[in-house]
Structure formats: C-alpha cells, structure tokens
Motif scaffolding. Structure first.
Motif, PDB file in Angstrom:
ATOM      1  N   GLY A 295       0.822  -1.273  -0.062  1.00  0.00           N
ATOM      2  CA  GLY A 295       0.249   0.039   0.109  1.00  0.00           C
ATOM      3  C   GLY A 295       0.883   1.371   0.030  1.00  0.00           C
ATOM      4  N   GLY A 296       0.146   2.401   0.173  1.00  0.00           N
ATOM      5  CA  GLY A 296       0.766   3.563  -0.018  1.00  0.00           C
ATOM      6  C   GLY A 296       1.923   3.821   1.035  1.00  0.00           C
TER       7      GLY A 296
ATOM      8  N   LYS B 197       3.571  -9.049  -6.396  1.00  0.00           N
ATOM      9  CA  LYS B 197       3.529  -7.719  -6.350  1.00  0.00           C
ATOM     10  C   LYS B 197       4.854  -7.069  -5.694  1.00  0.00           C
ATOM     11  CE  LYS B 197      -1.269  -5.741  -6.025  1.00  0.00           C
ATOM     12  NZ  LYS B 197      -1.940  -4.778  -5.097  1.00  0.00           N
TER      13      LYS B 197
ATOM     14  N   THR C 188      -5.455 -11.061   5.296  1.00  0.00           N
ATOM     15  CA  THR C 188      -5.648 -11.103   6.624  1.00  0.00           C
ATOM     16  C   THR C 188      -7.257 -11.659   7.177  1.00  0.00           C
ATOM     17  OG1 THR C 188      -6.135  -8.770   6.393  1.00  0.00           O
ATOM     18  CG2 THR C 188      -3.773  -9.529   6.904  1.00  0.00           C
TER      19      THR C 188
ATOM     20  N   SER D 121      -3.382   3.517  12.093  1.00  0.00           N
ATOM     21  CA  SER D 121      -4.763   3.507  12.066  1.00  0.00           C
ATOM     22  C   SER D 121      -5.250   4.821  11.495  1.00  0.00           C
ATOM     23  CB  SER D 121      -5.421   3.599  13.427  1.00  0.00           C
ATOM     24  OG  SER D 121      -6.686   3.713  13.609  1.00  0.00           O
ATOM     25  N   SER D 122      -6.191   5.610  12.006  1.00  0.00           N
ATOM     26  CA  SER D 122      -6.763   6.942  11.316  1.00  0.00           C
ATOM     27  C   SER D 122      -7.180   7.847  12.284  1.00  0.00           C
ATOM     28  CB  SER D 122      -7.729   6.561  10.477  1.00  0.00           C
ATOM     29  OG  SER D 122      -8.390   7.840  10.086  1.00  0.00           O
TER      30      SER D 122
END
Ligand SMILES: NC(=O)c1ccc[n+]([C@@H]2O[C@H](COP(=O)([O-])OP(=O)(O)OC[C@H]3O[C@@H](n4cnc5c(N)ncnc54)[C@H](OP(=O)(O)O)[C@@H]3O)[C@@H](O)[C@H]2O)c1
Length: 285
Positions: free
Chosen positions: A86-87, A112, A132, A195-196
C-alpha cells in the motif's frame, strides 16, 4: 490537540521543492503504559534535506558509535510488514530495506513484491502469502524469527472496486486485525498499527461522513483488540488528510512544503484557527 498518542505530527515546511514526506517522529518514549498519551503537532521550518530514509541510511553507514549502533540494530531485527504494497506500507518497506533491516512481507499477491521492490536477497527480504481476513492463512512459520510487526493494511472508506470480494473495512480493519493479532506469538517486541484520525469521534462531524460505511468504527475496534492483546503496541493515527484539507484554505501555505512529525502536547484537531497557527509558526521558525 487531542490526538491520542496519538503521536501528532509537527508540520515543517521545506524551503525548496523535492524530497519525500518524512515519516512522523514521536517524541514520546516507548513504554508499556496501556492508555494512550496525548501528543501534538508542531510546525517548524527546515532547510532542504535528503529524504529521511537516506539520512538514516547515511547515519547507519557512518563510522563511529552511531554507525555501529545502527548496524547492531539492523541485524537484530526481523520486521514483518502487513500491507507493504500500500501507499504507506511501500514507504515503510523501502525505509526498512535502506536501513538493511531484515524484512518479511505478508501479502495477498507475492508477485507484487517483486514488481514494487525488485529482486531482493532472500536473507534480508522474504514474502509470505496471506489474506488477513482468513485466520487459516496465518501459518506459525510466518512469524518464525520475527521480532517486530508493522501493520498498514486498509481499504477505501467508501465502496469501491477495492471492496470486491468482500474486502471491506469491516473485514480488513476488524476481522483482519483480530486474525493477525491472534496469530502473533507473544514474544513479539512491538506491534505498530497504522490507524486513522477520527476513530474516537466517528459519530461527530466531519468524521461521521468518513464513517458512513463504518471504517472508523472498525478501525477503533481493531485498535482496541490490539490494546487488549498484551502485545507491546504503538498505534499511529494518520492525520495527513486533515492537513491537506486545512491547507486548501490557508493562503500562506502556498509555495511551502511541510513535513509531519510528532511532539508532546495538545494538537489542532479539525480547528482551522489552530491549524493556521501551526502552519504560521512553521514560517517563523
Ligand atoms: N494514506 C492516508 O492518508 C491515510 C490517512 C488516514 C488513515 N490511513 C490508514 O493508514 C493505513 C495505510 O494507508 P494506505 O494509504 O497505505 O492504504 P492502502 O494504500 O490502501 O494500502 C492498503 C494495504 O492493505 C493491503 N490489504 C488490503 N486488504 C488486504 C487483505 N485482505 N489481506 C492482506 N492485505 C490487505 C493492501 O494489499 P493489496 O496490494 O493486496 O491490495 C495494501 O497493501 C490504512 O489503514 C489507512 O486506512 C491512511
């Protein structure tokens, strides 16, 4: 600012263009305290430097004490990265590799890894296939020798192609985290979970919009599972989106480059005036 250790970023405008975003730095020492502590963001001007990964690499390569310490540190770690395609995860993996830290990727499509990171020496870089969402995918072998885990998995907050096949926030941010943590040996020295921001206020605007499909709620559930797991953990709540949105309306941020790092104290939350103060203080530093 109320970001729960919440290691809240300090924004520092760079004086010239170029260079990647430096990872946030937390000034709060690692500890076994279970309750999150509050840290905040700070804005400070910095001269144009090479990307942090490069600086760190130079430090490690340098002669003398710092170099020796870095080398010892690199050889004693085996970091399992989940979400490394991911980013955020790609930056984490690239940074680990540049520090010669042994890295193991747990990912859905091992091909990937080659596309993104090229052919790597197997003694420092390995990949394991796992989704996951499936508890059965976590083979104990994946954790053999692993000292630290960094998890940067996630998906879009709103329905998208990436949700195809039931790969939704509930399945990734809740089921996935629960499966990962449950499978981890209790000898792991640290689990870092990305997390966010907004997970503690997902019923309040503007976070309730982001949470329309439950992403913040499920991230919070994942965080709580980590906090209650007994595994030494660090949770990083990214605030990049908020910084971007605030910058849109603050004129003097035009032509500036900012970096985010962490300092202790209260942060700006989503208060535009506080953000303005932070950005302004960077100009004068
Ligand atoms: N970027 C931001 O500004 C920001 C802001 C706030 C919060 N966050 C949070 O920070 C975390 C990382 O963000 P990001 O932008 O790097 O996310 P991203 O680019 O969407 O990357 C998500 C990663 O999770 C992996 N993944 C998804 N479903 C999976 C599954 N079922 N099993 C295994 N791996 C799976 C993806 O792998 P595949 O290659 O297999 O899809 C990818 O490597 C996320 O939790 C995100 O919500 C990011």
């Amino acid at each position: 600012m109320a970001m729960a250790c919440l290691n809240l970023p300090a924004l520092s405008p760079r004086l010239a263009s170029g260079g990647g975003a430096a990872p946030g730095r937390c000034s709060v020492p690692a500890s076994s305290v279970r309750l999150p502590r509050r840290c905040s963001w700070r804005v400070a001007a910095v001269a144009e430097d090479p990307p942090q990964a490069v600086q760190e690499q130079r430090r490690t390569e340098g002669s003398g004490e710092a170099g020796a310490e870095g080398a010892a540190d690199a050889s004693s770690k085996l970091v399992l990265v989940v979400g490394g395609t991911g980013g955020v995860g790609q930056l984490v993996v690239a940074s680990l590799l540049s520090r010669n830290i042994k890295t193991r990727l747990l990912l859905r499509d091992p091909a990937k890894a080659v596309t993104l990171f090229g052919e790597q020496d197997e003694s420092v870089f390995q990949t394991y296939k796992a989704d996951t969402r499936n508890a059965a995918d976590f083979d104990p072998q994946m954790f053999e020798g692993v000292t630290h885990v960094i998890c940067t998995t996630g998906t879009t907050a709103f329905p998208s192609k990436r949700w195809d096949g039931d790969n939704t926030p509930e399945r990734i941010d809740w089921d996935g985290i629960r499966n990962l943590v449950s499978a981890m040996p209790r000898t792991i020295k640290r689990l870092v979970l990305v997390s966010s921001i907004g997970v503690t206020k997902y019923n309040e605007l503007p976070w309730s919009i982001m949470n329309l499909f439950g992403v913040l709620k499920y991230k919070k559930m994942g965080e709580e599972f980590v906090q209650n797991s007994g595994i030494p953990f660090t949770i990083i709540r990214l605030v990049v989106a908020e910084a971007c949105i605030q910058a849109l309306d603050i004129e003097f941020t035009e032509g500036q480059i900012y970096e985010i790092s962490s300092v202790k104290g209260e942060g700006p939350g989503s208060d535009p005036e506080k953000w303005k103060e932070l950005f302004r203080s960077a100009q004068s530093n």
